[in-house]
Design a protein around this motif. Sequence first.
Motif, mmCIF file in Angstrom:
data_model
loop_
_atom_site.group_PDB
_atom_site.id
_atom_site.type_symbol
_atom_site.label_atom_id
_atom_site.label_comp_id
_atom_site.label_asym_id
_atom_site.label_seq_id
_atom_site.Cartn_x
_atom_site.Cartn_y
_atom_site.Cartn_z
ATOM 1 N N HIS A 288 37.262 49.179 39.082
ATOM 2 C CA HIS A 288 37.074 47.783 38.473
ATOM 3 C C HIS A 288 35.846 46.858 38.139
ATOM 4 O O HIS A 288 36.552 45.492 37.619
ATOM 5 C CB HIS A 288 37.225 46.865 40.161
ATOM 6 C CG HIS A 288 37.894 47.911 40.917
ATOM 7 N ND1 HIS A 288 38.185 47.730 42.534
ATOM 8 C CD2 HIS A 288 40.004 47.917 40.413
ATOM 9 C CE1 HIS A 288 39.248 48.596 42.871
ATOM 10 N NE2 HIS A 288 40.097 48.814 41.898
ATOM 11 N N GLN A 289 35.169 47.775 37.148
ATOM 12 C CA GLN A 289 34.499 47.046 36.566
ATOM 13 C C GLN A 289 34.338 47.182 35.401
ATOM 14 O O GLN A 289 34.135 48.857 34.696
ATOM 15 C CB GLN A 289 32.725 47.385 36.990
ATOM 16 C CG GLN A 289 32.534 47.299 39.004
ATOM 17 C CD GLN A 289 33.183 45.113 38.900
ATOM 18 O OE1 GLN A 289 32.122 44.425 37.586
ATOM 19 N NE2 GLN A 289 33.109 45.137 39.811
ATOM 20 N N HIS B 270 47.471 36.223 29.029
ATOM 21 C CA HIS B 270 45.546 36.213 28.647
ATOM 22 C C HIS B 270 45.424 35.692 27.616
ATOM 23 O O HIS B 270 44.445 35.025 27.847
ATOM 24 C CB HIS B 270 45.179 38.328 28.584
ATOM 25 C CG HIS B 270 46.100 38.744 29.415
ATOM 26 N ND1 HIS B 270 45.047 39.166 30.788
ATOM 27 C CD2 HIS B 270 46.999 39.407 30.028
ATOM 28 C CE1 HIS B 270 45.754 39.930 31.659
ATOM 29 N NE2 HIS B 270 47.314 40.474 31.149
ATOM 30 N N MET C 283 43.884 40.322 38.147
ATOM 31 C CA MET C 283 44.114 39.706 38.787
ATOM 32 C C MET C 283 45.591 37.764 39.293
ATOM 33 O O MET C 283 46.267 38.042 39.441
ATOM 34 C CB MET C 283 43.802 39.625 40.521
ATOM 35 C CG MET C 283 42.918 41.714 40.488
ATOM 36 S SD MET C 283 43.844 42.605 41.173
ATOM 37 C CE MET C 283 44.286 43.352 39.461
ATOM 38 N N LYS C 284 44.623 37.810 38.327
ATOM 39 C CA LYS C 284 44.927 35.936 37.762
ATOM 40 C C LYS C 284 45.430 36.203 37.838
ATOM 41 O O LYS C 284 47.469 34.545 37.230
ATOM 42 C CB LYS C 284 43.495 35.585 37.440
ATOM 43 C CG LYS C 284 42.657 34.910 38.085
ATOM 44 C CD LYS C 284 41.476 33.800 37.706
ATOM 45 C CE LYS C 284 39.900 34.128 38.447
ATOM 46 N NZ LYS C 284 38.498 33.883 37.566
ATOM 47 N N CYS C 285 46.723 37.055 36.707
ATOM 48 C CA CYS C 285 47.252 36.954 36.109
ATOM 49 C C CYS C 285 49.283 37.356 36.737
ATOM 50 O O CYS C 285 49.769 37.398 36.203
ATOM 51 C CB CYS C 285 47.761 38.276 34.690
ATOM 52 S SG CYS C 285 46.496 36.828 33.252
ATOM 53 N N ARG D 38 35.096 41.823 32.392
ATOM 54 C CA ARG D 38 35.075 41.164 32.995
ATOM 55 C C ARG D 38 36.441 41.105 33.183
ATOM 56 O O ARG D 38 37.233 39.754 34.037
ATOM 57 C CB ARG D 38 34.791 39.468 32.944
ATOM 58 C CG ARG D 38 33.445 39.099 32.900
ATOM 59 C CD ARG D 38 32.386 39.088 34.604
ATOM 60 N NE ARG D 38 32.592 37.796 35.115
ATOM 61 C CZ ARG D 38 32.466 37.420 36.648
ATOM 62 N NH1 ARG D 38 31.131 37.851 37.263
ATOM 63 N NH2 ARG D 38 32.679 36.485 36.519
ATOM 64 N N SER D 39 37.384 41.909 33.469
ATOM 65 C CA SER D 39 38.776 42.179 32.913
ATOM 66 C C SER D 39 39.709 41.303 34.268
ATOM 67 O O SER D 39 40.317 41.486 34.302
ATOM 68 C CB SER D 39 39.440 43.092 32.170
ATOM 69 O OG SER D 39 39.217 42.353 30.283
ATOM 70 N N TRP D 40 39.200 42.636 35.144
ATOM 71 C CA TRP D 40 39.556 42.849 36.492
ATOM 72 C C TRP D 40 40.122 41.641 36.977
ATOM 73 O O TRP D 40 41.075 41.322 37.601
ATOM 74 C CB TRP D 40 37.985 44.017 37.184
ATOM 75 C CG TRP D 40 39.919 44.571 38.675
ATOM 76 C CD1 TRP D 40 39.845 43.511 39.665
ATOM 77 C CD2 TRP D 40 40.733 45.406 38.960
ATOM 78 N NE1 TRP D 40 40.183 44.148 40.283
ATOM 79 C CE2 TRP D 40 41.010 44.884 39.829
ATOM 80 C CE3 TRP D 40 40.977 45.777 37.651
ATOM 81 C CZ2 TRP D 40 42.296 45.738 40.718
ATOM 82 C CZ3 TRP D 40 42.581 46.713 38.318
ATOM 83 C CH2 TRP D 40 42.700 46.430 39.666
ATOM 84 N N LYS D 41 39.070 40.529 37.408
ATOM 85 C CA LYS D 41 39.802 39.240 38.076
ATOM 86 C C LYS D 41 40.646 38.903 37.270
ATOM 87 O O LYS D 41 41.581 38.212 37.653
ATOM 88 C CB LYS D 41 38.213 38.850 38.203
ATOM 89 C CG LYS D 41 37.412 39.451 38.822
ATOM 90 C CD LYS D 41 35.918 38.318 39.155
ATOM 91 C CE LYS D 41 34.875 38.992 40.961
ATOM 92 N NZ LYS D 41 33.866 37.759 40.491
ATOM 93 N N ASN D 42 40.697 39.507 35.947
ATOM 94 C CA ASN D 42 41.216 38.343 35.297
ATOM 95 C C ASN D 42 42.688 38.803 35.150
ATOM 96 O O ASN D 42 44.015 37.747 35.217
ATOM 97 C CB ASN D 42 41.598 38.452 33.741
ATOM 98 C CG ASN D 42 40.040 37.888 33.265
ATOM 99 O OD1 ASN D 42 39.237 36.636 33.997
ATOM 100 N ND2 ASN D 42 39.180 37.385 31.980
ATOM 101 N N SER E 93 48.134 30.135 46.009
ATOM 102 C CA SER E 93 47.960 31.879 45.820
ATOM 103 C C SER E 93 49.487 32.229 45.354
ATOM 104 O O SER E 93 49.488 33.165 44.978
ATOM 105 C CB SER E 93 46.654 32.156 46.125
ATOM 106 O OG SER E 93 46.272 32.805 47.845
#
Length: 389
Positions: free
Chosen positions: A189-190, A107, A246-248, A240-244, A321
């Motif tokens: 998710h927000q 993160h 998911m990227k991890c 904005r953490s939800w998208k982040n 991905s």
Amino acid sequence: MKTLTKTLVNTTGLNEDQQMIRSAVLEILEATLPKEEIRRIDETKEFPHAAYQALAESGFLGIFFEEQYGGAGGSAKDITNLMETLGYHYAGIGQAVMITSIYAGAHVAKFGSEEMKQRIIPGIIDGSIKMSLAMSEPGTGSDVAGLQTKAVRQDGGYVLNGTKVWISGAHVADYIVVIAKTDMNAERHQGLTTFLVDVKSPGVTINPLAMLGRRTTHANEVILENVFVPEGNRIGEEGRSWKNLMKCLATERLGLAAISAGNCYRITEDAVAYAQEREQFGQPISKFQVIQHKLVDMWIMAEQARQATYRVAELLDAGESAIEETSVAKIIATENNFKVSDIGLQVYGGSGYAMEYDMQMYFRDSRVGPIGGGTNEIQRNVLAKRMGL
């Protein structure tokens, strides 16, 4: 056991540097974390500090991070090779490295400010900074989007209040990456925001929890009571953490699968060695076909776990991905890890159920795999969605 051991250390597909990493890591761990020490710290629930620091001092924690911060900029295959090797020696040291470098450290590396990266990453690499990731809460385990920890803006930062649970490694962490809600009225998710919390901050309480396995990196309850976090310790954009998150996930699941794959081989090797020594009816039990088939099944499941895991690494290194493949690898590797330990315990018979042998530890440690890092039911939900179900 010679042929199976030779298969385990097979370096086909690994470049010279990766082969050297495998050999060097095992040499370090055999010196700093021998079997007797593993058994001791499992019983006393101690973090493997000596082995962890030895890995750091040898530069292996730099594999996860970019060269500009003192890292080695390792590929997904490099990371897989390291984590599999750690898991082979002892799943607990693999988990210890993963908690800081992947769970929490990713993160900072991916979404932290430049100032934060310069401040934190070199410390992770040299072993002076340990971290933990706090997402789960008493009422929201798999439902991360439903968490209730609040972060309210205050002059120069935020005030956090809430309780996190099942937080591995928090008892030895210097910083905890906390996911909290900055907008309690936001849709699912927000409104989620990530923070870097110094454990020495007033209002942070960490309560160790007694767990069935993985005792050296055990889970903890983390209570946050009016904890002030300065603006500079927010990771990424507010809300904005939800998208982040998911990227991890890809690297997290890859690491979990690699640890489990390596551990499958360790368990299989121990079971084979025991079967060759244990005599019944005038001969080693390894001579009985029923035992041979159990050992072969263990080996097959170890191979399945390894192949699924390295497939993910190849895809990630190719820029894919690999959403489906990471979930598949996590399921196969962690479930096979538990199945292998279960069969191994049966091969040991009464000795497997005795605390004097390591098989009971393998059994206990492996059971968390299908639960942690996103339950395997959640992984199946992901796959069902990808299938259009």
